[in-house]
Design a protein around this motif. Sequence first.
Motif, short mmCIF file in Angstrom:
data_model
loop_
_atom_site.label_atom_id
_atom_site.label_comp_id
_atom_site.label_asym_id
_atom_site.label_seq_id
_atom_site.Cartn_x
_atom_site.Cartn_y
_atom_site.Cartn_z
N THR A 196 14.57 39.60 -41.89
CA THR A 196 14.61 39.58 -40.43
C THR A 196 15.63 40.58 -39.88
O THR A 196 16.53 41.04 -40.59
CB THR A 196 14.92 38.15 -39.93
N ALA A 197 15.48 40.91 -38.59
CA ALA A 197 16.32 41.94 -37.96
C ALA A 197 17.80 41.64 -38.07
O ALA A 197 18.62 42.54 -38.24
CB ALA A 197 15.91 42.11 -36.50
N ALA A 198 18.18 40.36 -37.97
CA ALA A 198 19.60 40.02 -38.05
C ALA A 198 20.19 40.43 -39.38
O ALA A 198 21.30 40.98 -39.44
CB ALA A 198 19.79 38.51 -37.83
N SER A 199 19.47 40.21 -40.46
CA SER A 199 19.95 40.58 -41.79
C SER A 199 19.98 42.09 -41.96
O SER A 199 20.95 42.66 -42.46
CB SER A 199 19.05 39.97 -42.87
N ALA A 200 18.89 42.76 -41.54
CA ALA A 200 18.82 44.21 -41.71
C ALA A 200 19.86 44.93 -40.86
O ALA A 200 20.59 45.80 -41.34
CB ALA A 200 17.42 44.71 -41.37
N ALA A 201 19.95 44.55 -39.59
CA ALA A 201 20.86 45.22 -38.66
C ALA A 201 22.30 45.06 -39.08
O ALA A 201 23.09 46.01 -39.06
CB ALA A 201 20.65 44.70 -37.24
N SER A 202 22.68 43.84 -39.46
CA SER A 202 24.07 43.61 -39.85
C SER A 202 24.41 44.31 -41.15
O SER A 202 25.43 45.00 -41.26
CB SER A 202 24.34 42.11 -39.97
N SER A 203 23.53 44.19 -42.15
CA SER A 203 23.81 44.80 -43.45
C SER A 203 23.89 46.31 -43.37
O SER A 203 24.74 46.94 -44.01
CB SER A 203 22.72 44.40 -44.46
N TYR A 204 22.99 46.92 -42.60
CA TYR A 204 22.96 48.39 -42.50
C TYR A 204 24.01 48.92 -41.53
O TYR A 204 24.11 50.12 -41.32
CB TYR A 204 21.56 48.85 -42.10
N SER A 205 24.78 48.01 -40.92
CA SER A 205 25.87 48.43 -40.03
C SER A 205 27.24 48.01 -40.58
O SER A 205 28.25 48.19 -39.91
CB SER A 205 25.69 47.82 -38.64
N GLY A 206 27.23 47.41 -41.78
CA GLY A 206 28.50 47.01 -42.38
C GLY A 206 29.13 45.80 -41.75
O GLY A 206 30.36 45.66 -41.72
N ILE A 207 28.28 44.89 -41.22
CA ILE A 207 28.79 43.69 -40.56
C ILE A 207 28.28 42.46 -41.31
O ILE A 207 27.07 42.20 -41.29
CB ILE A 207 28.33 43.62 -39.09
N PRO A 208 29.14 41.69 -41.96
CA PRO A 208 28.67 40.45 -42.59
C PRO A 208 28.45 39.38 -41.53
O PRO A 208 29.25 39.22 -40.63
CB PRO A 208 29.84 40.07 -43.51
N LEU A 209 27.35 38.65 -41.64
CA LEU A 209 27.07 37.62 -40.63
C LEU A 209 27.97 36.41 -40.79
O LEU A 209 28.25 35.69 -39.83
CB LEU A 209 25.60 37.21 -40.68
N THR A 210 28.40 36.15 -42.02
CA THR A 210 29.39 35.10 -42.26
C THR A 210 30.60 35.72 -42.94
O THR A 210 30.49 36.76 -43.61
CB THR A 210 28.83 33.97 -43.15
N HIS A 211 31.75 35.08 -42.76
CA HIS A 211 33.00 35.62 -43.32
C HIS A 211 33.99 34.48 -43.40
O HIS A 211 34.13 33.70 -42.44
CB HIS A 211 33.52 36.75 -42.42
N ARG A 212 34.69 34.38 -44.50
CA ARG A 212 35.61 33.27 -44.70
C ARG A 212 36.63 33.16 -43.57
O ARG A 212 37.03 32.06 -43.16
CB ARG A 212 36.34 33.43 -46.04
#
Length: 324
Positions: free
Chosen positions: A118-134
């Motif tokens: 989905t777009a959320a996974s693709a957009a974040s991954s290809y922009s260097g943004i993890p959707l979750t983070h400790r």
Amino acid sequence: MMGKVYFVGAGSGDPELLTLKGKRLLESADVIIYDRLVHPVLLYLAKEAARFIYSGKYPKNHVLKQKNINQLLIEEGRQNQLVVRLKGGDPGIFGRVGEEIATLQREGINYEIIPGVTAASAASSYSGIPLTHRDHSSKVTLATAHRQAGETIDFKGLTENGTICLYMGVERVESTQQKLLEQDVSPHLPVAIIEWASLGRQRTITATVQTMIDAIEEQHIQNPALIIVGEVVSCRKDEDWFEQLPLFGHKMLLMDTKTIDFETILIYTQQGADVYAIQVGEERDKRFDEVHKQYLRDHYFDEVVYLDPKLTTVYKNQRDILDK
């Protein structure tokens, strides 16, 4: 004997985000009904006898209205054939797959759903943004800015140690910002807007809740674009891995007189290029004539790669292709 309809998620942008199962079904399909946000180079995986049906929907200008698409699925699904309904991203995430499934269920037509990236996974991954983070986010919410009347989102609660991904949010960014601020979400909370995620034409801009409208207007960001709201956006540091690939930002049109191999296209996309490929000449696969016209009306490619050197004297640019 009835056929079977497979709802296949094409992934978002990068053609290699297609799943192995999706690839196998595209190679086997008798008919492929594909959406506007599907990268049409995926059709190069189809067998020679497969039919293509474009069901793309533009905002306020639907090529095939949803009820017509439902009827089309019934007509094709009743025949003894393998039907692939190819949708951008993941069919079950804002892909209206529920309505289409209900139609098939009423008619007793068999189906399967093959999820996609989905777009959320693709957009974040290809922009260097993890959707979750400790340190920043223990939950992720996928939402659409096109909400039903009276529907509200708990922006305050969902952004506290959380991330919100807003699909199709650029057109409604003013009301989104207003609701964020009304709910006392910090005006300094980081925001990222990613346009054409995971394609070589991807653009990622970062802002805050306070500055997001100005940032979108200044950069002329348009849909398809995803808005990410949350502290995880602060993890992005300047250009990331995708934007550092050698051909990132290059818009390349491959041309050949022979059938174009899918693997040839990937040579360029793997280096970050935004790629489309066209076979020309009398021996061309004429199923793609309409596909090409549609796509080249929407997208411009300023670099031409002649896989057949003889074409250099015939086609100088994209306009020559459309004219001929």
